[in-house]
Design an enzyme around this catalytic site. Structure first.
Site, PDB file in Angstrom:
ATOM      1  N   CYS A 377       2.141  11.848  31.932  1.00 21.47           N
ATOM      2  CA  CYS A 377       2.416  10.619  32.648  1.00 21.47           C
ATOM      3  C   CYS A 377       2.379  10.854  34.160  1.00 21.47           C
ATOM      4  CB  CYS A 377       3.720   9.995  32.161  1.00 21.47           C
ATOM      5  SG  CYS A 377       3.742   8.224  32.448  1.00 21.47           S
ATOM      6  N   HIS A 503       3.248   9.718  26.613  1.00 22.94           N
ATOM      7  CA  HIS A 503       4.279  10.751  26.384  1.00 22.94           C
ATOM      8  C   HIS A 503       4.162  11.316  24.968  1.00 22.94           C
ATOM      9  CE1 HIS A 503       6.819  10.163  29.989  1.00 22.94           C
ATOM     10  NE2 HIS A 503       6.321   8.936  29.957  1.00 22.94           N
ATOM     11  N   GLU A 505       5.402  13.879  23.753  1.00 24.72           N
ATOM     12  CA  GLU A 505       6.624  14.546  23.287  1.00 24.72           C
ATOM     13  C   GLU A 505       7.460  13.679  22.351  1.00 24.72           C
ATOM     14  OE1 GLU A 505       6.013  13.515  26.330  1.00 24.72           O
ATOM     15  OE2 GLU A 505       7.804  12.987  27.484  1.00 24.72           O
TER      16      GLU A 505
HETATM   17  N1  GLN Z   1       6.193   6.730  38.030  1.00 26.13           N
HETATM   18  C1  GLN Z   1       4.975   6.667  37.275  1.00 26.13           C
HETATM   19  C2  GLN Z   1       4.635   5.248  36.845  1.00 26.13           C
HETATM   20  O1  GLN Z   1       5.505   4.397  36.785  1.00 26.13           O
HETATM   21  C3  GLN Z   1       5.029   7.602  36.065  1.00 26.13           C
HETATM   22  C4  GLN Z   1       6.038   7.218  35.054  1.00 26.13           C
HETATM   23  C5  GLN Z   1       6.329   8.308  34.034  1.00 26.13           C
HETATM   24  O2  GLN Z   1       6.037   9.466  34.270  1.00 26.13           O
HETATM   25  N2  GLN Z   1       6.918   7.960  32.912  1.00 26.13           N
HETATM   26  O3  GLN Z   1       3.511   4.975  36.528  1.00 26.13           O
END
Ligand code: GLN
Length: 541
Positions: A377, A503, A505
């Site tokens: 992410c 994600h 995970e």
């Molecule tokens: N801050 C980034 C976004 O909002 C990544 C978010 C995250 O890593 N979950 O896109």
């Protein structure tokens, strides 16, 4: 109708109630029952999404995009189920729904009160999930004695008189502290906390006592006597080697038999081999060669902030029969010397500007030195920014999250997100379908071309830059076709460099480790072997 098991906590918080509830769920699943679990969180937040990770640990995201308490992660990993928004009941959700009904006039002139309106609303949430299973476990967050959790405990209490006595049971998880000065285990806090529970009207059926040292028979007897439960219903829960040992530890003391006896249920089968096999393999891994994996984040003070990530790495470590040492690096400090002897680097998800430049430097180090890298992410977004700055020579490239005026917004907010002005539950959340490029590395890893992964972010890889990346060695190997969004990047001319916008995970389980983490740990193992070989060759020269 399902039977209910309520799990409460006493004396102190952080006793591992979630793991106890999940372990009980695992055992009952092994007996052939369909089990589901609810976590009740007494805070007023509607969901965990607006809370910083150092408040309550990570925010766990479900398939349907609910931002929930991290205990739901344990439930999924221990029971192999998929949870959703209904598995996390917060005081915020309950009050929001009762107040909205009141505004609609649905209470027909009544005075709306905690009892019965709030408690009825809570119970209706229990019954909704109970339809999906034979046994519903309800973990009530907080510690008995807290003002906040009272409506939840009251709802749990009412479940016994409302229905047949043997349809609901109560497990109280408590602490039996050890006093080193007198070399004694003390039962008084447990007695007090059970008394507190009784004041509310709940008589626990089973006491799970967390201890540093095993409980001698006389201590168990004492707890049994003061808490009015049979001695077999006092379960001793000392610290064990890993959380995955807890179901076996509870089974050895017959907690499952106690529960089935109290709920008047008969075991349908006993299917526990896969779990014990995993636990035995996890013990063997302790003796194996190890690799060092750095996690470069900014919430490193509270390990719970990266709970699912640490678990996913653990599952992959066992699948690879390789021990993994996790080294947490605080990316907001300059810890580049700590990158010595690291065989793989993960930049995990995160929000806000703090630590970003440090993370970008760490990505550059991984890319230039050929160290296996997994960006998750925000980690992928950092990889995209780093590549733009150092390979595509756009020195001021950035995400508009950190610099809204950047001349090269390689990571940007999408049109639909621009209109949103409230923070709660408005990100791109939950499962999305992702198409993988046929000849990509990720296609080989997943062994399929369509995958489903969970998201939680507002910003995206800006697709208008896609061609420049492709032409210069960073391949976009995963797409969200519906919105034309790049979801995965990889560098073919690197031992292992992958960034994912989702994600992974959240979907890893001990009995089905996630393919990306599996492949990443395998790559880190190879990286270590290669560097050892290089060292030997250098010495021979
Ligand atoms: N801050 C980034 C976004 O909002 C990544 C978010 C995250 O890593 N979950 O896109």
């Amino acid at each position: 109708m399902a039977k209910f098991i309520f799990v409460t906590g006493g004396v102190v918080s952080s006793l591992g109630k979630g793991i106890t509830a999940a372990s009980v769920g695992r055992l009952l699943t092994a007996h052939g029952f369909k089990v589901n679990i609810i976590k009740c969180d007494p805070y007023i937040n509607v969901d965990a999404g607006t809370m910083a990770p150092f408040q309550h640990g990570e925010v766990f995201v479900t398939d349907d995009g609910a931002e929930t308490d991290l205990d739901l992660g344990y439930y999924e990993r221990f029971l192999g189920i998929r949870t959703n928004d209904c598995n996390n009941v917060t005081a915020g959700k309950i009050y929001q729904s009762v107040i909205s009904k009141e505004r609609k006039g649905l209470y027909l002139g009544q005075t709306v009160q905690v009892i019965p309106h709030i408690t009825d609303e809570i119970k209706s949430r229990f019954f909704r999930v109970a339809k999906t299973c034979d046994i519903l476990i309800v973990e009530i967050g907080g510690t008995v004695g807290d003002i906040e959790s009272l409506p939840f405990l009251e709802a749990a209490r009412q479940m016994r008189p409302d229905r047949t006595h043997s349809d609901s049971i109560y497990i109280h998880v408590t602490l039996v502290p050890y006093l080193s000065s007198s070399d004694e285990l003390k039962t008084k806090p447990t007695q007090h906390s059970v008394n507190k529970l009784r004041e509310i009207g709940i008589d626990p059926d089973i006491i799970v006592a967390r201890t540093e040292k095993p409980l001698a028979a006389e201590i168990k007897n004492k707890i049994a006597l003061f808490c009015s439960v049979p001695q077999e219903a006092v379960i001793d829960a000392p610290n064990v080697r890993s959380i995955y040992h807890v179901p076996e530890m509870l089974k050895k003391q017959g907690i499952d038999e106690q529960i089935m006896m109290l709920l008047r249920l008969r075991s349908k089968k006993w299917d526990f081999d896969e779990w014990t096999d995993f636990v035995r393999r996890s013990e063997n891994v302790e003796k194996r060669q190890s690799v060092n994996i750095a996690i470069a984040g900014k919430y490193t003070k509270l390990k719970d902030s990266y709970k699912s990530l640490a678990e996913a790495i653990y599952h992959a470590s066992i699948a690879n029969d390789t021990k993994v040492n996790i080294v947490f690096l605080d990316a907001s400090k300059n810890e580049s010397t700590a990158l010595k002897n690291i065989h793989g680097i993960i930049v995990p998800g995160g929000f806000g500007e703090r630590g970003i430049e440090g993370k970008i430097k760490i990505v550059q180090f991984a890319r230039e030195k050929g160290i296996p890298f997994l960006g998750i992410c925000l980690g992928m977004q950092c990889a995209v920014i780093e590549f733009a700055r150092n390979v595509l020579k756009m020195k001021k490239a950035n995400s508009t999250e950190f610099n809204p005026k950047t001349p090269h917004p390689v990571v940007d907010i999408m049109e639909n997100q621009k209109k949103i002005d409230s923070k709660g539950g408005t990100m791109r959340l939950g499962t999305c379908v992702c198409h993988l490029k046929p000849k990509s590395i990720v296609k080989k890893i997943y062994r399929k071309t369509i995958i489903h992964e969970r998201h939680r972010h507002r910003y995206e890889f800006n697709p208008s830059y896609a061609r420049q990346y492709e032409e210069n060695g960073m391949t976009i190997s995963g797409f969200y076709k519906k919105e034309n969004l790049p979801e995965i990047v990889e560098i073919k001319k690197h031992p292992w460099f992958i960034g994912v916008q989702f994600h992974p995970e959240f979907k890893s389980k001990p009995l089905s480790p996630h393919p990306l983490f599996r492949a990443f740990i395998a790559a880190a193992t190879q990286a270590k072997e290669k560097s050892n070989l290089e060292k030997i060759l250098a010495e021979q020269k």
